[in-house]
Design a protein around this motif. Structure first.
Motif, PDB file in Angstrom:
ATOM      1  N   UNK A  36       0.850  -1.190   0.000  1.00  0.00           N
ATOM      2  CA  UNK A  36       0.000   0.000   0.000  1.00  0.00           C
ATOM      3  C   UNK A  36       0.886   1.241   0.000  1.00  0.00           C
ATOM      4  N   UNK A  37       1.063   1.836  -1.187  1.00  0.00           N
ATOM      5  CA  UNK A  37       1.921   3.007  -1.331  1.00  0.00           C
ATOM      6  C   UNK A  37       1.169   4.323  -1.172  1.00  0.00           C
ATOM      7  N   UNK A  38      -0.121   4.310  -1.068  1.00  0.00           N
ATOM      8  CA  UNK A  38      -0.931   5.517  -1.166  1.00  0.00           C
ATOM      9  C   UNK A  38      -0.430   6.616  -0.216  1.00  0.00           C
ATOM     10  N   UNK A 146      11.187   7.175   6.261  1.00  0.00           N
ATOM     11  CA  UNK A 146      10.336   6.676   5.179  1.00  0.00           C
ATOM     12  C   UNK A 146       9.349   5.637   5.692  1.00  0.00           C
ATOM     13  N   UNK A 147       8.176   5.589   5.049  1.00  0.00           N
ATOM     14  CA  UNK A 147       7.161   4.596   5.403  1.00  0.00           C
ATOM     15  C   UNK A 147       7.444   3.244   4.761  1.00  0.00           C
ATOM     16  N   UNK A 148       8.059   3.275   3.579  1.00  0.00           N
ATOM     17  CA  UNK A 148       8.319   2.068   2.793  1.00  0.00           C
ATOM     18  C   UNK A 148       9.772   2.118   2.334  1.00  0.00           C
ATOM     19  N   UNK A 266       8.356  -2.573   8.712  1.00  0.00           N
ATOM     20  CA  UNK A 266       7.716  -1.793   7.644  1.00  0.00           C
ATOM     21  C   UNK A 266       7.825  -2.539   6.324  1.00  0.00           C
ATOM     22  N   UNK A 267       6.972  -2.197   5.353  1.00  0.00           N
ATOM     23  CA  UNK A 267       7.030  -2.879   4.055  1.00  0.00           C
ATOM     24  C   UNK A 267       8.372  -2.628   3.361  1.00  0.00           C
ATOM     25  N   UNK A 268       8.899  -3.679   2.724  1.00  0.00           N
ATOM     26  CA  UNK A 268      10.148  -3.519   1.987  1.00  0.00           C
ATOM     27  C   UNK A 268      10.145  -4.458   0.786  1.00  0.00           C
TER      28      UNK A 268
END
Length: 367
Positions: A36-38, A146-148, A266-268
């Motif tokens: 989810x990059x939004x 960063x979130x991602x 976190x997403x990676x």
């Protein structure tokens, strides 16, 4: 542990699909769209290349990843941290100049470049980790903000770690100057007195009263020094030097632990291009003949499996005539160890697997 999927495609192009288009198809097939990059800040960690080196990844590949993230609603930026050694990327100003010189600009890639650990390599976040060697990983602040987190790595040989792939890009690449000191060194920085001008910058930046000046030359009291490396970044004559005295095996293990600190929670997603496989790091201001032919492009959510798949693929290749590898005795069934006999790349992957970063067991999915 279940096998991780690693997606792969070769470097062949057609009249209908060029290499940037093929890279985009690869990362979308590998599942980048599952994140989810939004409106999320997305760090794309890569190496911009030391000036004089021509083996670094072209900015065209970065633009593919940037545009894909944008299409998925993300807010991407390209990033790297300053170097510990003297060169064209030691501070943020020189680092940006080097990135622009090598073609990484908002106009060519579609996003901005942020040097994650700030002007002098001291803008860091301490990330707690229960590692065998690391307790608080010192990571560039912009990376941790960063979130991602995405890596775009040039997979190549390395004189200290055997090869440089995803984990090297994450662990060493995201360390601040103090973090790089911790990974590279068992000791403390020292002063090359012949280069010292006695300016006192090292004294002003040190919080522990370690540097002293005698007869207009600095020295560092190792009983007081904590090894943060700040003095290295402020020396105008590059007289303060890291010892670089850690064993290669422990260096590899520290890289794995730093990598875990960067990606956990976190997403990676990770991309490696096994092309222009130079024997040494892109931190060199030169690059030698590739040790093997170009292999292809790889992507995975698991950086350990990704590195293992890339290493296996390289070791299946013939040796390039005239390369450093061709000049070395082939005493091992391993291109990286033959090219840099003092290294053992497997240590990093084994340790990464041990601490739960990923698995070396992978399923290769060719597209």
């Amino acid at each position: 542990m279940e096998k991780s999927k690693v997606y792969y495609t070769n470097m062949k192009a057609t009249f209908q699909e060029n290499l940037p288009q093929k890279l985009k198809r690869l990362i979308k097939t590998a599942g980048i769209g599952e994140i989810d990059f939004e409106n999320k800040y997305t760090a794309i960690k890569m190496h911009f290349g030391e000036p004089g080196n021509l083996a670094f990844l072209r900015p065209n590949y970065a633009a593919v990843v940037v545009n894909t993230v944008k299409e998925l609603g993300g807010r991407p930026f390209l990033t790297d941290c300053n170097t510990l050694y003297v060169g064209g990327r030691k501070n943020a100003l020189d680092h940006l100049d080097s990135a622009y010189q090598n073609g990484f600009s908002p106009f060519s890639t579609g996003c901005h470049v942020l040097i994650a650990d700030g002007l002098k390599g001291t803008d860091e976040v301490e990330v707690p980790i229960e590692g065998e060697y690391v307790r608080n990983a010192k990571i560039g602040r912009a990376v941790m903000d960063a979130d991602i987190f995405i890596t775009l790595s040039h997979f190549k040989g390395h004189e200290s770690t055997g090869f440089g792939g995803a984990l090297k890009n994450i662990g060493m690449g995201c360390g601040s100057r103090a973090g790089k000191m911790e990974m590279h060194s068992a000791g403390k920085p020292y002063v090359e007195v012949e280069n010292c001008i006695g300016c006192g910058n090292c004294i002003r930046v040190c919080a522990h009263d370690a540097p002293k000046i005698t007869d207009r030359k600095a020295f560092i009291d190792h009983d007081k020094c904590v090894g943060c490396g700040r003095c290295i970044g402020v020396c105008p004559k590059d007289a303060v030097c890291p010892p670089n005295d850690e064993s290669n095996d422990i260096l590899n293990k520290k890289i794995a632990e730093y990598s875990l600190a960067v990606v956990k929670g976190r997403p990676h997603f990770h991309i490696s291009l096994v092309i222009d496989v130079s024997p040494n790091c892109d931190c060199h201001s030169e690059n030698d003949i590739p040790i093997v032919p170009d292999v292809g492009m790889f992507a995975s959510f698991d950086p350990v499996a990704l590195d293992r798949a890339c290493a296996d693929a390289v070791n299946r290749q013939p040796v390039m005539a005239g390369s450093q590898l061709d000049d070395m005795p082939h005493t091992h069934h391993d291109h990286f160890i033959n090219s840099a006999p003092e290294t053992n790349w497997k240590v990093c992957l084994e340790h990464a697997e041990k601490i739960g970063l990923g698995t070396q067991e992978y399923e290769l999915v060719e597209i």
